[in-house]
Design an enzyme around this catalytic site. Structure first.
Site, PDB file in Angstrom:
ATOM      1  N   GLY A  13       0.836  -1.205   0.000  1.00  8.73           N
ATOM      2  CA  GLY A  13       0.000   0.000   0.000  1.00  8.73           C
ATOM      3  C   GLY A  13       0.863   1.245   0.000  1.00  8.73           C
ATOM      4  N   ASP A  64      -2.104  -7.486  -6.858  1.00  4.82           N
ATOM      5  CA  ASP A  64      -3.370  -7.360  -6.142  1.00  4.82           C
ATOM      6  C   ASP A  64      -3.226  -8.221  -4.892  1.00  4.82           C
ATOM      7  OD1 ASP A  64      -5.886  -7.511  -5.092  1.00  4.82           O
ATOM      8  OD2 ASP A  64      -6.849  -8.315  -6.901  1.00  4.82           O
ATOM      9  N   VAL A  65      -3.108  -7.577  -3.726  1.00 11.08           N
ATOM     10  CA  VAL A  65      -2.884  -8.359  -2.508  1.00 11.08           C
ATOM     11  C   VAL A  65      -4.081  -9.257  -2.173  1.00 11.08           C
ATOM     12  CG1 VAL A  65      -1.228  -6.717  -1.510  1.00 11.08           C
ATOM     13  CG2 VAL A  65      -3.648  -6.580  -0.868  1.00 11.08           C
ATOM     14  N   ASN A  91       0.403  -3.038   5.058  1.00 14.55           N
ATOM     15  CA  ASN A  91      -0.378  -1.803   5.227  1.00 14.55           C
ATOM     16  C   ASN A  91      -1.533  -1.674   4.240  1.00 14.55           C
ATOM     17  OD1 ASN A  91      -0.689   1.271   5.815  1.00 14.55           O
ATOM     18  ND2 ASN A  91      -0.165   1.170   3.630  1.00 14.55           N
ATOM     19  N   TYR A 156     -14.788  -4.486   7.867  1.00 12.90           N
ATOM     20  CA  TYR A 156     -13.505  -3.815   8.125  1.00 12.90           C
ATOM     21  C   TYR A 156     -13.037  -4.080   9.561  1.00 12.90           C
ATOM     22  CZ  TYR A 156     -10.131   0.091   8.236  1.00 12.90           C
ATOM     23  OH  TYR A 156      -9.004   0.871   8.356  1.00 12.90           O
ATOM     24  N   ALA A 157     -13.948  -3.922  10.525  1.00 15.49           N
ATOM     25  CA  ALA A 157     -13.587  -4.138  11.931  1.00 15.49           C
ATOM     26  C   ALA A 157     -13.151  -5.584  12.161  1.00 15.49           C
ATOM     27  CB  ALA A 157     -14.759  -3.782  12.838  1.00 15.49           C
ATOM     28  N   ALA A 158     -13.861  -6.522  11.527  1.00 15.10           N
ATOM     29  CA  ALA A 158     -13.488  -7.938  11.683  1.00 15.10           C
ATOM     30  C   ALA A 158     -12.102  -8.188  11.088  1.00 15.10           C
ATOM     31  CB  ALA A 158     -14.527  -8.829  11.006  1.00 15.10           C
ATOM     32  N   ILE A 189      -7.036   9.245  10.408  1.00  9.17           N
ATOM     33  CA  ILE A 189      -5.862   9.784   9.717  1.00  9.17           C
ATOM     34  C   ILE A 189      -6.301  10.393   8.384  1.00  9.17           C
ATOM     35  CG2 ILE A 189      -3.513   9.257   8.911  1.00  9.17           C
ATOM     36  CD1 ILE A 189      -4.036   8.549  11.923  1.00  9.17           C
TER      37      ILE A 189
HETATM   38  P1  NAP Z   1      -5.443   4.727   1.171  1.00  8.45           P
HETATM   39  O1  NAP Z   1      -4.968   6.138   1.131  1.00  8.45           O
HETATM   40  O2  NAP Z   1      -6.775   4.393   0.633  1.00  8.45           O
HETATM   41  O3  NAP Z   1      -4.321   3.807   0.454  1.00  8.45           O
HETATM   42  C1  NAP Z   1      -4.542   2.421   0.348  1.00  8.45           C
HETATM   43  C2  NAP Z   1      -3.295   1.757  -0.164  1.00  8.45           C
HETATM   44  O4  NAP Z   1      -3.529   0.343  -0.241  1.00  8.45           O
HETATM   45  C3  NAP Z   1      -2.908   2.210  -1.562  1.00  8.45           C
HETATM   46  O5  NAP Z   1      -1.508   2.239  -1.678  1.00  8.45           O
HETATM   47  C4  NAP Z   1      -3.487   1.105  -2.446  1.00  8.45           C
HETATM   48  O6  NAP Z   1      -2.773   0.928  -3.661  1.00  8.45           O
HETATM   49  C5  NAP Z   1      -3.271  -0.109  -1.566  1.00  8.45           C
HETATM   50  N1  NAP Z   1      -4.190  -1.192  -1.929  1.00  8.45           N
HETATM   51  C6  NAP Z   1      -5.532  -1.240  -1.725  1.00  8.45           C
HETATM   52  N2  NAP Z   1      -6.034  -2.378  -2.234  1.00  8.45           N
HETATM   53  C7  NAP Z   1      -4.997  -3.054  -2.786  1.00  8.45           C
HETATM   54  C8  NAP Z   1      -4.880  -4.288  -3.455  1.00  8.45           C
HETATM   55  N3  NAP Z   1      -5.931  -5.086  -3.674  1.00  8.45           N
HETATM   56  N4  NAP Z   1      -3.658  -4.673  -3.883  1.00  8.45           N
HETATM   57  C9  NAP Z   1      -2.574  -3.883  -3.676  1.00  8.45           C
HETATM   58  N5  NAP Z   1      -2.617  -2.713  -3.029  1.00  8.45           N
HETATM   59  C10 NAP Z   1      -3.824  -2.295  -2.587  1.00  8.45           C
HETATM   60  O7  NAP Z   1      -5.450   4.167   2.673  1.00  8.45           O
HETATM   61  P2  NAP Z   1      -4.702   4.700   4.004  1.00  8.45           P
HETATM   62  O8  NAP Z   1      -5.637   5.582   4.720  1.00  8.45           O
HETATM   63  O9  NAP Z   1      -3.331   5.132   3.703  1.00  8.45           O
HETATM   64  O10 NAP Z   1      -4.674   3.326   4.831  1.00  8.45           O
HETATM   65  C11 NAP Z   1      -3.539   2.482   4.899  1.00  8.45           C
HETATM   66  C12 NAP Z   1      -3.819   1.407   5.932  1.00  8.45           C
HETATM   67  O11 NAP Z   1      -4.094   2.030   7.202  1.00  8.45           O
HETATM   68  C13 NAP Z   1      -5.047   0.541   5.611  1.00  8.45           C
HETATM   69  O12 NAP Z   1      -4.801  -0.791   5.980  1.00  8.45           O
HETATM   70  C14 NAP Z   1      -6.126   1.136   6.471  1.00  8.45           C
HETATM   71  O13 NAP Z   1      -7.122   0.208   6.785  1.00  8.45           O
HETATM   72  C15 NAP Z   1      -5.330   1.548   7.699  1.00  8.45           C
HETATM   73  N6  NAP Z   1      -5.984   2.586   8.491  1.00  8.45           N
HETATM   74  C16 NAP Z   1      -6.248   3.810   7.958  1.00  8.45           C
HETATM   75  C17 NAP Z   1      -6.886   4.755   8.757  1.00  8.45           C
HETATM   76  C18 NAP Z   1      -7.228   6.127   8.249  1.00  8.45           C
HETATM   77  O14 NAP Z   1      -7.884   6.887   8.992  1.00  8.45           O
HETATM   78  N7  NAP Z   1      -6.812   6.532   7.073  1.00  8.45           N
HETATM   79  C19 NAP Z   1      -7.240   4.455  10.081  1.00  8.45           C
HETATM   80  C20 NAP Z   1      -6.950   3.200  10.578  1.00  8.45           C
HETATM   81  C21 NAP Z   1      -6.316   2.279   9.777  1.00  8.45           C
HETATM   82  P3  NAP Z   1      -3.317   1.552  -5.076  1.00  8.45           P
HETATM   83  O15 NAP Z   1      -3.047   3.023  -5.024  1.00  8.45           O
HETATM   84  O16 NAP Z   1      -2.520   0.850  -6.115  1.00  8.45           O
HETATM   85  O17 NAP Z   1      -4.784   1.263  -5.116  1.00  8.45           O
END
Ligand code: NAP
Length: 248
Positions: A13, A64-65, A91, A156-158, A189
């Site tokens: 990610g 694609d993870v 991530n 998501y929570a699960a 975030i």
């Molecule tokens: P984001 O901005 O939506 O970025 C998601 C990242 O995951 C992107 O790099 C995306 O790549 C990659 N990704 C998604 N699906 C994918 C797939 N099938 N295969 C490969 N890569 C994939 O999300 P973020 O807010 O930075 O979140 C990052 C992590 O932190 C996540 O696990 C999220 O659940 C967790 N988190 C976020 C928050 C928040 O408030 N933002 C809070 C708690 C936890 P592409 O660009 O190529 O799609």
């Protein structure tokens, strides 16, 4: 000396948000980084430039993870190219929100595969090598909702709660071989993932944060740096909340 000098990391990610923040932080600390995302990213050029300035390399790789065969093949190739990772950050993640009673099974399955099963598959490949070398740090990106739950996000929570239980169990298995496994549980975030929320919902969430602001990718990256580095060599099986106090 930079905190991650001579280390190699795989960060999933990596194209945006928190993952990109972690890649930047790691490159700044002298780490060679393999960043995995689903397709060529807008960040690639800047990250390669930053790496060159720091005298290290950034490799953007694609999978694609959520596709077991595809991610296995790509991670195995990256592992061979790197000759072993010191740090793995699982991530990559998605949301497919909705109330449980009308959630499609497809939305449940996608979230579990991408957020949880991918961490199992990637860690299995990377940790086998770490175990042989008797060192390594795995960091899994959970969420505050993986601890407390959240209506409208049962899938998501699960997935995020599962990631915590998975990480603590893996930590028990590999700790004796010098491999550490920890979890970061971010709160709210500011990234693309949360930018889709309506302004009034965002304001209400920030109101619930004792520090009265949204977190930044750098807030999370600082914690990832600590867990990746030798500053945390006696820390494993922990869940570190980076949430401005929201989870208290
Ligand atoms: P984001 O901005 O939506 O970025 C998601 C990242 O995951 C992107 O790099 C995306 O790549 C990659 N990704 C998604 N699906 C994918 C797939 N099938 N295969 C490969 N890569 C994939 O999300 P973020 O807010 O930075 O979140 C990052 C992590 O932190 C996540 O696990 C999220 O659940 C967790 N988190 C976020 C928050 C928040 O408030 N933002 C809070 C708690 C936890 P592409 O660009 O190529 O799609």
């Amino acid at each position: 000396m930079a905190l991650l000098e001579n280390k190699k990391a795989l960060v999933t990610g990596s194209s945006r948000g928190i993952g990109r923040g972690i890649v930047e932080k790691f490159l700044n600390e002298g780490c060679e980084v393999w960043g995995l995302c689903s397709k060529p990213s807008a960040a690639k050029e800047d990250l390669e430039k930053l790496a060159a300035e720091k005298g290290v390399k950034f490799h953007e790789i694609y999978a694609d993870v959520g596709n077991a065969e595809n991610v296995t093949e790509v991670v195995k190739a990256a592992l061979a190219e790197s000759q072993g990772f010191d740090v793995l950050v699982n991530n990559a993640g998605i949301t497919r929100d909705g109330l449980s009673f009308r959630m499609k099974k497809e939305d449940w399955d996608d979230v579990i595969r991408i957020n949880l099963t991918s961490a199992f598959l990637i860690s299995q490949i990377v940790s086998n090598d770490m175990i042989r070398k008797r060192k390594g740090s795995i960091i899994n990106m959970s969420s505050i909702v993986g601890i407390h739950g959240n209506g409208g996000q049962v899938n998501y929570a699960a997935s995020k709660g599962g990631l915590i239980a998975y990480s603590k169990s893996l930590a028990a298995e590999v700790g004796g071989r010098g491999v550490r496994v920890n979890v970061i549980a971010p709160g709210f975030i500011a990234t693309d993932m949360t930018n889709v929320l309506k302004e009034d919902i965002k304001s209400a969430m920030i109101e619930r944060v004792p520090l009265k602001r949204a977190g930044t990718p750098e807030d999370i990256a600082n914690t990832a740096l600590f867990l990746a580095s030798d500053l945390s060599t006696y820390i494993t099986a922990q869940v570190i909340g980076v949430d401005g106090g929201m989870g208290a």
